[in-house]
Design an enzyme around this catalytic site. Structure first.
Site, PDB file in Angstrom:
ATOM      1  N   ASN A  91       0.860  -1.192   0.000  1.00  0.00           N
ATOM      2  CA  ASN A  91       0.000   0.000   0.000  1.00  0.00           C
ATOM      3  C   ASN A  91       0.893   1.238   0.000  1.00  0.00           C
ATOM      4  OD1 ASN A  91      -1.843   2.028   0.515  1.00  0.00           O
ATOM      5  ND2 ASN A  91      -2.257   1.400   2.636  1.00  0.00           N
ATOM      6  N   LYS A 110       0.007   4.258  -0.243  1.00  0.00           N
ATOM      7  CA  LYS A 110      -0.685   5.414   0.360  1.00  0.00           C
ATOM      8  C   LYS A 110      -0.511   6.651  -0.545  1.00  0.00           C
ATOM      9  CE  LYS A 110       0.208   3.372   4.813  1.00  0.00           C
ATOM     10  NZ  LYS A 110       0.127   3.519   6.248  1.00  0.00           N
ATOM     11  N   HIS A 129      -9.531   0.776   5.498  1.00  0.00           N
ATOM     12  CA  HIS A 129      -8.208   1.048   6.078  1.00  0.00           C
ATOM     13  C   HIS A 129      -8.391   2.033   7.236  1.00  0.00           C
ATOM     14  CE1 HIS A 129      -4.115   2.411   6.616  1.00  0.00           C
ATOM     15  NE2 HIS A 129      -3.723   1.336   5.943  1.00  0.00           N
ATOM     16  N   GLU A 182      -6.768   4.488   8.261  1.00  0.00           N
ATOM     17  CA  GLU A 182      -6.574   5.913   7.961  1.00  0.00           C
ATOM     18  C   GLU A 182      -7.856   6.504   7.360  1.00  0.00           C
ATOM     19  OE1 GLU A 182      -3.005   5.441   5.651  1.00  0.00           O
ATOM     20  OE2 GLU A 182      -1.915   4.937   7.480  1.00  0.00           O
ATOM     21  N   GLU A 189      -4.954  -5.191  10.906  1.00  0.00           N
ATOM     22  CA  GLU A 189      -3.955  -4.131  11.032  1.00  0.00           C
ATOM     23  C   GLU A 189      -4.176  -3.380  12.344  1.00  0.00           C
ATOM     24  OE1 GLU A 189      -2.235  -2.840   7.098  1.00  0.00           O
ATOM     25  OE2 GLU A 189      -4.096  -1.730   7.275  1.00  0.00           O
ATOM     26  N   GLY A 193       2.572   2.287  10.737  1.00  0.00           N
ATOM     27  CA  GLY A 193       3.473   3.422  10.547  1.00  0.00           C
ATOM     28  C   GLY A 193       4.200   3.853  11.807  1.00  0.00           C
ATOM     29  N   SER A 237       3.723  -2.109  10.359  1.00  0.00           N
ATOM     30  CA  SER A 237       5.180  -2.112  10.515  1.00  0.00           C
ATOM     31  C   SER A 237       5.800  -3.476  10.210  1.00  0.00           C
ATOM     32  CB  SER A 237       5.574  -1.625  11.920  1.00  0.00           C
ATOM     33  OG  SER A 237       5.150  -0.283  12.098  1.00  0.00           O
TER      34      SER A 237
HETATM   35  C1  PEP Z   1      -0.734   0.080   6.203  1.00  0.00           C
HETATM   36  O1  PEP Z   1      -0.971   1.277   6.280  1.00  0.00           O
HETATM   37  O2  PEP Z   1      -1.529  -0.672   5.624  1.00  0.00           O
HETATM   38  C2  PEP Z   1       0.503  -0.409   6.814  1.00  0.00           C
HETATM   39  C3  PEP Z   1       0.585  -1.666   7.095  1.00  0.00           C
HETATM   40  O3  PEP Z   1       1.499   0.530   7.039  1.00  0.00           O
HETATM   41  P1  PEP Z   1       2.961   0.272   7.659  1.00  0.00           P
HETATM   42  O4  PEP Z   1       3.490  -1.013   7.078  1.00  0.00           O
HETATM   43  O5  PEP Z   1       3.767   1.456   7.260  1.00  0.00           O
HETATM   44  O6  PEP Z   1       2.777   0.160   9.143  1.00  0.00           O
END
Ligand code: PEP
Length: 256
Positions: free
Chosen positions: A9, A11, A98, A100, A169, A175, A215
């Site tokens: 992703n 983003k 998601h 966000e 997630e 992040g 992460s």
């Molecule tokens: C995400 O936003 O789907 C995600 C997993 O981000 P990150 O790997 O940067 O934590």
């Protein structure tokens, strides 16, 4: 045996040239890479990349995903993009829910299920994201929160539900550099599978792919993917670097 998935992703990162060169780097590395097991690898760039990447990814082992679609089919929705539009540029997967977007766009459960239905009509696989906040985990409510987020999907009939991918997630891991331990991930993935089994039965629950996101990096991917209910990863930050993303793909390919 469930086929693993690694999805990147991007983003709101990468202008067109940067995105094309990232995708070329990944395509080239994968061409020469020995994979022990076949898996689905998906790039999920911003909309502006989709059309060009569709051409670039033809004849590669990579598929294309969208980060979002609108809940309606078409019409006067300035600035929005529909499921049939992304389908027309080769999209086979799309994120829904998601964290966000749940936070910044205040996406409601009704909106999320409407988007899933639009994607089902276009034969695009929804990657439906669920995850608890730090506060919810610290107060011991994480399993309840995830069960409630999942239950939004439970009006779907069996054949529609089996088309989905779930991504767990934890919001506190996205992040932040703070990854769920592989045991925490396994525990939640098993819980998700059990909830699905209660609703749709064990054979559908056994087939659904459940990804971990938060992460996930080259140095923790193999450990996470070694867990029996973790079927791959949704990768944010580490998908913006070709070498890191390819290392994570390797970890998934070797972790059966
Ligand atoms: C995400 O936003 O789907 C995600 C997993 O981000 P990150 O790997 O940067 O934590």
């Amino acid at each position: 045996m469930r086929k693993k998935v690694v999805a990147g992703n991007w983003k709101m990162n990468m202008n067109l040239d940067e995105g094309l060169s990232l995708a070329k780097g990944i395509v080239n590395s994968l061409k020469s890479m020995e994979m022990e097991n076949d898996l689905d690898v998906v790039l999920i760039p911003p909309f502006i990349h989709l059309n060009e990447l569709n051409g670039l990814l033809k004849d590669s082992r990579l598929a294309l995903g969208a980060q979002n679609v609108h809940k309606e089919t078409s019409g006067a929705f300035t600035g929005e993009v529909s499921a049939s539009m992304v389908k027309s540029v080769g999209v086979d997967y799309c994120l829904v829910g998601h964290s966000e977007r749940r936070v910044y766009q205040q996406e409601s459960d009704d909106e999320l299920i409407a988007k899933v239905n639009q994607l089902l009509k276009e034969d695009i696989q929804a990657i439906f994201c669920v995850g608890e906040s730090l506060e919810e985990r610290e107060s011991g409510k994480e399993k309840e929160v995830i069960a409630d987020q999942l239950a939004v999907l439970f009006d779907l009939d069996e054949s529609d539900f089996s088309n989905l991918i779930i991504a767990y997630e934890p919001v506190w891991a996205i992040g932040t550099g703070k990854t769920a331990s592989s045991d925490q991930a396994q525990e939640m993935h098993a819980h998700i599978r059990a909830e699905i089994s209660n609703k749709y039965g064990s054979s559908i629950a056994d087939e659904i792919r459940i990804l971990y996101g938060g992460s996930c990096k080259p140095d923790n991917a193999a450990e996470l993917f070694s867990k029996k209910d973790v079927d791959g990863g949704l990768i944010g930050g580490a998908s913006l670097d070709a070498d890191s993303f390819v290392e994570i793909i390797k970890a998934a390919s070797w972790s059966f």
